[in-house]
Write an enzyme that holds these catalytic residues in place. Sequence first.
Site, PDB file in Angstrom:
ATOM      1  N   GLU A   1      -5.267   1.967   2.003  1.00 32.88           N
ATOM      2  CA  GLU A   1      -5.267   0.745   2.826  1.00 32.88           C
ATOM      3  C   GLU A   1      -5.616   1.093   4.256  1.00 32.88           C
ATOM      4  OE1 GLU A   1      -3.914  -2.335   5.586  1.00 32.88           O
ATOM      5  OE2 GLU A   1      -3.212  -0.279   5.480  1.00 32.88           O
TER       6      GLU A   1
ATOM      7  N   HIS B   1       0.820  -1.212   0.000  1.00 29.91           N
ATOM      8  CA  HIS B   1       0.000   0.000   0.000  1.00 29.91           C
ATOM      9  C   HIS B   1       0.853   1.261   0.000  1.00 29.91           C
ATOM     10  CE1 HIS B   1      -0.017   1.186   4.361  1.00 29.91           C
ATOM     11  NE2 HIS B   1      -0.001  -0.102   4.617  1.00 29.91           N
TER      12      HIS B   1
HETATM   13 ZN   LIG Z   1       0.331  -1.127   6.426  1.00 25.41          ZN
END
Ligand SMILES: [Zn+2]
Length: 359
Positions: free
Chosen positions: A197, A152
């Site tokens: 994320e 992410h």
């Molecule tokens: Zn992370």
Amino acid sequence: MSLARSRTRMRLRCAFPAVALVAALVGLTACGSGSPAPRPTAPVVDGQLAQQLKGAVGDAGALVHLQELQKIADRNGGNRASPSPGYLASADYVSGVLRAAGFDVATPDYTLSRRRGGSGGSEGGEGPTTLPNVVTQTRTGDPAHVVVIGAHLDSVKQGPGIVDDGSGVATLLEIATRLGASPAVRNMVRFGFWGSEESGAQGSTGYVTGLSDADRDAIMLYLNVDMVGSPNGGYFVQGGTGDDTSAAGPPGSGTVGDVLADQLGSTGVTPQRITFVGDDETPFVAANIPSAGAENGDRKKKTAEQAQTAGGQAGEVFDPCYHQACDTIQNVNPVVLDHYLHALAGTLAHFATTTDTLP
Ligand SMILES: [Zn+2]
């Protein structure tokens, strides 16, 4: 960095049809639209790519990217959270590095959830409603068998996120740039850099749910990389044989986890198998794609047994700066990062060249 310069160069190259035509004739991808046909590769020699890639990657290369991500946070209010300018600058940086290494880069948008009120902002107001993920893949390898590795690209608002998950981003960039866009592989390799994320895996979820059934079916496996350079990091492998069967992953996940664990072991550390905890693998798992994750622990304390098998300090947390302003370049442990880099390079090379299929 020469990011701005390389992007300009890319634009210029695209601007001249003659150059693009020559590029197409010599087998380079002309700019932009259309997916290039997979082109013939050098013959795959079993074991060779793993050896080459593991020999090529190293923490020094990854640290260069981490320093750049730190600078991006410094220039953007101390974080790279999505949505924020620091996130978009991170996406630009990653795209620039990949393009400079010869990759074609896509930035498919995902839709931001409006549901979460977040930190006091008036709902439904300002800010973008969509954000880009960054995705690239090799030109070589069977597009019906795609090995996906992801990390992410956003941080929390509280800090620059250099370990979480700059370490994963830098790992992917180091591997991608050493691998190159046209390696000798049997299976295509795709790199995904996901947004949001930290607010519910929104980028990876948007990506997976936005794929056609055929594109989802073509994904052979997913490898998630989230925190691989903490000061007191452990060596965890998520998925497969985790002790909670509900979080063990779809069939095939055990095999992916086994290879990653073996590769970590071959770097001289003892990996520990754990369950998934709800990171970017979640939508891939939900889509029944065999998955595993690399993760070095965050706010829990390392046990004496873990310190014995993985090194580091027993009784101390894995990452004292987890989700804090001190998750800076100073927070990075290059030794942990280097173990994971080699293990992930070996794992990726294995699956990129295997003739085996997963369930
Ligand atoms: Zn992370």
